[in-house]
Design a protein around this motif. Structure first.
Motif, PDB file in Angstrom:
ATOM      1  N   GLY A 268      80.726  39.650  31.749  1.00 25.32           N
ATOM      2  CA  GLY A 268      79.856  40.826  31.696  1.00 25.32           C
ATOM      3  C   GLY A 268      80.441  41.879  30.791  1.00 25.32           C
ATOM      4  N   ARG A 269      79.660  42.906  30.524  1.00 25.02           N
ATOM      5  CA  ARG A 269      80.127  44.023  29.693  1.00 25.02           C
ATOM      6  C   ARG A 269      80.822  45.060  30.575  1.00 25.02           C
ATOM      7  N   PRO A 270      82.068  45.420  30.253  1.00 23.57           N
ATOM      8  CA  PRO A 270      82.788  46.383  31.094  1.00 23.57           C
ATOM      9  C   PRO A 270      82.008  47.662  31.357  1.00 23.57           C
ATOM     10  N   ALA A 271      81.362  48.212  30.335  1.00 23.50           N
ATOM     11  CA  ALA A 271      80.634  49.475  30.521  1.00 23.50           C
ATOM     12  C   ALA A 271      79.515  49.323  31.541  1.00 23.50           C
ATOM     13  N   GLU A 272      78.814  48.191  31.509  1.00 23.75           N
ATOM     14  CA  GLU A 272      77.716  47.974  32.443  1.00 23.75           C
ATOM     15  C   GLU A 272      78.237  47.771  33.869  1.00 23.75           C
ATOM     16  N   ILE A 273      79.357  47.064  33.991  1.00 26.81           N
ATOM     17  CA  ILE A 273      79.922  46.820  35.318  1.00 26.81           C
ATOM     18  C   ILE A 273      80.456  48.123  35.913  1.00 26.81           C
ATOM     19  N   LEU A 274      81.115  48.928  35.094  1.00 28.07           N
ATOM     20  CA  LEU A 274      81.620  50.219  35.568  1.00 28.07           C
ATOM     21  C   LEU A 274      80.471  51.143  35.966  1.00 28.07           C
ATOM     22  N   ALA A 275      79.357  51.057  35.245  1.00 28.75           N
ATOM     23  CA  ALA A 275      78.185  51.858  35.605  1.00 28.75           C
ATOM     24  C   ALA A 275      77.627  51.419  36.960  1.00 28.75           C
ATOM     25  N   GLU A 276      77.637  50.111  37.206  1.00 29.41           N
ATOM     26  CA  GLU A 276      77.201  49.591  38.502  1.00 29.41           C
ATOM     27  C   GLU A 276      78.108  50.107  39.618  1.00 29.41           C
ATOM     28  N   MET A 277      79.406  50.125  39.364  1.00 28.96           N
ATOM     29  CA  MET A 277      80.342  50.653  40.355  1.00 28.96           C
ATOM     30  C   MET A 277      80.093  52.135  40.613  1.00 28.96           C
ATOM     31  N   GLN A 278      79.760  52.868  39.567  1.00 31.39           N
ATOM     32  CA  GLN A 278      79.486  54.289  39.729  1.00 31.39           C
ATOM     33  C   GLN A 278      78.249  54.503  40.599  1.00 31.39           C
ATOM     34  N   ARG A 279      77.256  53.657  40.434  1.00 28.70           N
ATOM     35  CA  ARG A 279      76.057  53.766  41.268  1.00 28.70           C
ATOM     36  C   ARG A 279      76.395  53.505  42.731  1.00 28.70           C
ATOM     37  N   ILE A 280      77.291  52.550  42.977  1.00 29.38           N
ATOM     38  CA  ILE A 280      77.726  52.281  44.349  1.00 29.38           C
ATOM     39  C   ILE A 280      78.467  53.484  44.914  1.00 29.38           C
ATOM     40  N   THR A 281      79.334  54.074  44.101  1.00 27.13           N
ATOM     41  CA  THR A 281      80.076  55.259  44.528  1.00 27.13           C
ATOM     42  C   THR A 281      79.128  56.383  44.917  1.00 27.13           C
ATOM     43  N   GLU A 282      78.136  56.626  44.084  1.00 26.21           N
ATOM     44  CA  GLU A 282      77.179  57.702  44.351  1.00 26.21           C
ATOM     45  C   GLU A 282      76.338  57.400  45.585  1.00 26.21           C
ATOM     46  N   ALA A 283      75.968  56.140  45.762  1.00 29.42           N
ATOM     47  CA  ALA A 283      75.177  55.770  46.928  1.00 29.42           C
ATOM     48  C   ALA A 283      75.978  55.981  48.211  1.00 29.42           C
ATOM     49  N   ARG A 284      77.254  55.607  48.196  1.00 24.77           N
ATOM     50  CA  ARG A 284      78.104  55.801  49.376  1.00 24.77           C
ATOM     51  C   ARG A 284      78.242  57.273  49.698  1.00 24.77           C
ATOM     52  N   SER A 285      78.495  58.067  48.673  1.00 25.33           N
ATOM     53  CA  SER A 285      78.720  59.503  48.876  1.00 25.33           C
ATOM     54  C   SER A 285      77.493  60.199  49.444  1.00 25.33           C
ATOM     55  N   SER A 286      76.314  59.728  49.084  1.00 24.04           N
ATOM     56  CA  SER A 286      75.086  60.394  49.521  1.00 24.04           C
ATOM     57  C   SER A 286      74.583  59.910  50.869  1.00 24.04           C
ATOM     58  N   THR A 287      75.049  58.747  51.316  1.00 24.08           N
ATOM     59  CA  THR A 287      74.507  58.183  52.558  1.00 24.08           C
ATOM     60  C   THR A 287      75.539  57.945  53.647  1.00 24.08           C
ATOM     61  N   GLN A 288      76.828  58.075  53.334  1.00 28.18           N
ATOM     62  CA  GLN A 288      77.868  57.805  54.316  1.00 28.18           C
ATOM     63  C   GLN A 288      78.860  58.970  54.384  1.00 28.18           C
ATOM     64  N   PRO A 289      79.478  59.192  55.556  1.00 32.93           N
ATOM     65  CA  PRO A 289      80.449  60.281  55.710  1.00 32.93           C
ATOM     66  C   PRO A 289      81.814  59.885  55.142  1.00 32.93           C
ATOM     67  N   VAL A 290      81.885  59.715  53.816  1.00 32.54           N
ATOM     68  CA  VAL A 290      83.074  59.141  53.192  1.00 32.54           C
ATOM     69  C   VAL A 290      84.291  60.063  53.215  1.00 32.54           C
ATOM     70  N   ASN A 291      84.104  61.346  53.338  1.00 29.49           N
ATOM     71  CA  ASN A 291      85.239  62.276  53.307  1.00 29.49           C
ATOM     72  C   ASN A 291      85.596  62.791  54.692  1.00 29.49           C
ATOM     73  N   THR A 292      85.346  61.971  55.710  1.00 30.13           N
ATOM     74  CA  THR A 292      85.652  62.352  57.081  1.00 30.13           C
ATOM     75  C   THR A 292      86.597  61.332  57.700  1.00 30.13           C
ATOM     76  N   ARG A 293      87.071  61.640  58.888  1.00 35.08           N
ATOM     77  CA  ARG A 293      87.929  60.716  59.624  1.00 35.08           C
ATOM     78  C   ARG A 293      87.035  59.715  60.349  1.00 35.08           C
ATOM     79  N   THR A 294      86.790  58.609  59.700  1.00 35.39           N
ATOM     80  CA  THR A 294      85.879  57.622  60.246  1.00 35.39           C
ATOM     81  C   THR A 294      86.471  56.231  60.073  1.00 35.39           C
ATOM     82  N   GLY A 295      85.801  55.238  60.639  1.00 40.54           N
ATOM     83  CA  GLY A 295      86.312  53.870  60.551  1.00 40.54           C
ATOM     84  C   GLY A 295      85.361  52.935  59.832  1.00 40.54           C
ATOM     85  N   GLY A 296      84.443  53.480  59.045  1.00 40.56           N
ATOM     86  CA  GLY A 296      83.474  52.621  58.385  1.00 40.56           C
ATOM     87  C   GLY A 296      82.386  52.188  59.358  1.00 40.56           C
TER      88      GLY A 296
END
Length: 315
Positions: free
Chosen positions: A198-226
């Motif tokens: 795959g193309r690194p830029a496209e794969i990194l963009a996919e990872m960024q979308r995952i990061t943004e999705a987690r940040s908007s829907t999960q309490p990622v910056n709290t004391r949690t266990g997933g």
């Protein structure tokens, strides 16, 4: 709670051991919940050979377990009798081999995903959404955002209870939803995963979308266990919890996340008992409303605090 110190006994049985042994080591700092009691003994092996030496010499009557980054772990307030093994720097190496990635069991999933992306290897981006280490991903067939460990798995290396070295293929792992069938007395030390070009830029963009999705829907910056509970067949655990009226429910210092109801959160001073009690209360309410028994995905280990009641049966 303070456990008897077994350091000298273990050292005497294991001449040449290079890893570190720490008696009554606090485990709360190693858990994302930031709560729980100590380990009677915390062992950090120097490398795979050191781990093998330790396992072979460890007395059969001493219980042991392995922890990774502590993201899917609740240590009860009385702590862990026996030995807790934590794989550190000696197990965090990541190497690119063509379209494959060889990663130590202690390597964070996110770092493996990034190494694959930068090497132009597609298929491992889902690891960006799993807040743990490779050893845990293997043991639980970790998955997120449409991908699972089994999808890219080639082989794993492990150390047995007798110190022997094992190589496991896909069939030996017996992957299923959030499970693998490998013997529980094997300690994973590394794994090989394979993707596609795959193309690194496209794969990194996919990872960024995952990061943004987690940040908007999960309490990622709290004391949690997933994710607290496994998704029942054809159902979403978060939806069942929400429909049972548990969003924001609080017991002691623990809360069902208002952002994502399949996450329990330590508001700052929660005990492990608070968190486990909250989880069991959620299970009871979901059962009463829907008839569905939610199964814990978070691993609960150890003893209750002295004087506390026995912990709920592991389910």
């Amino acid at each position: 709670m303070t456990f008897p110190d077994i350091t000298q006994m273990l050292r005497a049985r294991m001449p040449g051991l290079r890893g570190t042994l720490e008696a009554n080591a606090p485990l709360a700092p190693l858990s994302w919940f930031r709560t729980g009691g100590p380990a009677q003994m915390l062992f950090s092996p120097a490398d795979e050979d050191d781990l093998g030496l330790f396992m072979a010499a460890l007395p059969a009557e001493i219980p042991w377990m392995v922890i990774g980054l502590g993201s899917n772990l609740l240590v009860r307030d009385g702590g862990m009798p026996g030995v807790v093994i934590r794989l550190g720097k000696g197990f965090s190496k990541i190497e690119v081999e063509g379209m494959a990635i060889r990663a130590g069991a202690g390597a964070p999933d996110v770092k493996v995903a990034r190494a694959a992306a930068e090497a132009g290897i597609r298929g491992l981006s889902f690891l960006r959404g799993i807040p743990g280490a490779i050893g845990g991903a293997l043991r639980m067939n970790g998955g997120a955002y449409g991908g699972e460990t089994k999808d890219v798995f080639v082989s794993a290396t492990a150390v047995g209870r007798d110190g022997s070295r094992h190589i496991l293929d896909r069939a030996a792992m017996g992957f299923a939803y959030r499970r693998c069938a490998a013997p529980p007395d094997l300690v994973f030390t590394e794994a090989v995963f394979e993707g596609t070009p795959g193309r690194p830029a496209e794969i990194l963009a996919e990872m960024q979308r995952i990061t943004e999705a987690r940040s908007s829907t999960q309490p990622v910056n709290t004391r949690t266990g997933g994710s607290t509970f496994k998704n029942p067949p054809g159902q979403s655990a978060w939806k069942l919890v929400d429909e049972a009226g548990c969003r924001g429910l609080t017991i002691g210092g623990a809360q069902v996340s208002p952002l994502h109801t399949n996450f329990l959160v330590n508001l700052g001073a929660a005990s492990a008992a608070d968190i486990e009690s909250l989880g069991e209360t959620v299970r009871e309410r979901v059962k009463a409303r829907s008839g569905i028994d939610l199964e814990w995905e978070i691993k609960r280990v150890g003893l209750p605090a002295p004087g506390a009641g026995a912990p709920a049966e592991t389910r």
